[in-house]
Design an enzyme around this catalytic site. Structure first.
Site, mmCIF file in Angstrom:
data_model
loop_
_atom_site.group_PDB
_atom_site.id
_atom_site.type_symbol
_atom_site.label_atom_id
_atom_site.label_comp_id
_atom_site.label_asym_id
_atom_site.label_seq_id
_atom_site.Cartn_x
_atom_site.Cartn_y
_atom_site.Cartn_z
ATOM 1 N N PHE A 141 0.841 -1.193 0.000
ATOM 2 C CA PHE A 141 0.000 0.000 0.000
ATOM 3 C C PHE A 141 0.877 1.244 0.000
ATOM 4 O O PHE A 141 2.067 1.197 0.327
ATOM 5 C CB PHE A 141 -0.948 0.004 1.210
ATOM 6 C CG PHE A 141 -0.229 0.078 2.536
ATOM 7 C CD1 PHE A 141 0.018 1.303 3.141
ATOM 8 C CD2 PHE A 141 0.200 -1.072 3.183
ATOM 9 C CE1 PHE A 141 0.680 1.377 4.359
ATOM 10 C CE2 PHE A 141 0.853 -1.012 4.401
ATOM 11 C CZ PHE A 141 1.101 0.224 4.992
ATOM 12 N N CYS A 142 0.269 2.357 -0.380
ATOM 13 C CA CYS A 142 0.947 3.658 -0.384
ATOM 14 C C CYS A 142 -0.113 4.740 -0.237
ATOM 15 O O CYS A 142 -1.286 4.445 0.014
ATOM 16 C CB CYS A 142 1.770 3.850 -1.657
ATOM 17 S SG CYS A 142 0.778 3.764 -3.173
ATOM 18 N N THR A 143 0.251 5.983 -0.401
ATOM 19 C CA THR A 143 -0.675 7.085 -0.128
ATOM 20 C C THR A 143 -1.899 7.073 -1.039
ATOM 21 O O THR A 143 -3.035 7.057 -0.575
ATOM 22 C CB THR A 143 0.048 8.437 -0.264
ATOM 23 O OG1 THR A 143 1.209 8.432 0.557
ATOM 24 C CG2 THR A 143 -0.874 9.583 0.148
ATOM 25 N N ILE A 172 -4.073 4.566 0.717
ATOM 26 C CA ILE A 172 -4.516 4.903 2.069
ATOM 27 C C ILE A 172 -5.638 5.938 2.024
ATOM 28 O O ILE A 172 -6.589 5.875 2.815
ATOM 29 C CB ILE A 172 -3.340 5.451 2.894
ATOM 30 C CG1 ILE A 172 -2.203 4.432 2.952
ATOM 31 C CG2 ILE A 172 -3.788 5.815 4.302
ATOM 32 C CD1 ILE A 172 -0.872 5.042 3.367
#
Length: 309
Positions: free
Chosen positions: A182-184, A211
């Site tokens: 996952f990332c922003t 996110i």
């Protein structure tokens, strides 16, 4: 004396799309003119592999921009996350030409063709709660420092360029397991999953919309997110429901700070924080203190945010 009604909140759009843009250089000038003509500010990156960026403006202006981008060949189906800001979170509008829209430094990686399996925010908790799933935060260490998912591994990278080397060093830990990244906003983990799949791993997943989409859609009482999510604008962080968070930015080193770090004796607004205090000299702090004084003077004179603040 009649007070003026509050201005409507600004709309913030974090967007990206991996797509082949052979003539991406030709898009720069008209795109910049389109945004500037509508009061939009922020940064958009263009490269052969697509577009990436975050911008803010009025609701109407942002809606017009998305329609404009969607009409460009290859960019239909943009991944967009919306949030709001009480004040303009950017100082200017920039459209930049880049080699990559998210810099990994590995050739022949095409997320538009080989990314991992998308997992919707509503299904993410179930995936990362499985004992055979390894959860990897593909963001940089300073972002992870104020919030991440429960049980996630922090590769402690200073830049995304370091991520491939981290994967190579930890391949044995990933073998035979489900790999959830996952990332922003989704872009880094989309490219990261494409890279991991190129190494021969099959069970590779990533959080669709990142996110930001998770915090928007998953109720706080059901969330496995801990802390706040760093964002690359003057809001610094957001929390559940994409409400502006409590984190602040150290103006000396640009590291996000939690409320508890703001009470540290090593914190001085615009001068130092626990993350940079030992790495700076007294001369550095004197220089930063003078810069902070100029920032505060400009604000007191009603000139708005100082460009270096």
């Amino acid at each position: 004396m009649t007070s003026l009604p509050p201005l409507p909140p600004l709309r913030v759009a974090a967007l990206y799309r991996f797509a082949r843009l052979d003539a991406f250089e030709e898009l720069r000038a008209p795109l910049a003119a389109f945004c500037c003509g509508r009061g939009i500010k922020g940064t958009l990156l263009l490269a052969h592999e697509g577009i990436n960026g975050t911008v803010a403006g009025s609701e109407t202006a942002i809606a017009e921009l998305i329609l404009y981008l969607e009409a460009i060949e290859g960019l239909a189906g943009l991944e967009v996350k919306y949030s709001v800001a009480a004040e303009m979170p950017f100082h200017r509008m920039k459209v930049r030409l880049k080699r990559e829209i998210v810099t990994m430094g590995v050739d022949d990686i095409d997320p538009s063709k080989s990314a991992g399996t998308y997992v919707a925010p509503a299904d993410w908790n179930a995936l990362i709660s499985q004992p055979d799933t390894v959860i990897i935060d593909t963001r940089n260490a300073y972002e992870v420092s104020i919030g991440t998912f429960k049980g996630a591994i922090d590769p402690a990278t200073a830049s995304f360029r370091e991520f491939p080397a981290w994967v190579e060093a930890h391949r044995a830990e990933l073998e035979g397991r489900k790999v959830a990244m996952f990332c922003t906003g989704g872009i880094r983990c989309e490219k990261a999953t494409a890279y991991v799949k190129s190494l021969g791993f099959d069970d590779v997943f990533h959080l669709k919309g990142g996110i930001l989409k998770y915090l928007e859609e998953v109720p706080a009482e059901q969330s496995l997110w801990q802390g706040e999510c760093f964002v690359f604008d003057e809001r610094v962080s957001v929390s559940h429901g994409l409400a502006e968070g409590e984190a602040e930015l150290c103006r000396a080193c640009r590291h996000p700070l939690t409320p508890s770090e703001l009470t540290s004796p090593q914190f001085a607004a615009g001068v130092s924080c626990p993350h940079c205090f030992d790495a700076r000299s007294d001369e550095d702090r004197q220089r930063y203190a003078e810069r902070q004084r100029q920032v505060e003077l400009a604000q007191a004179r009603g000139r708005g945010p100082h460009i270096g603040s």
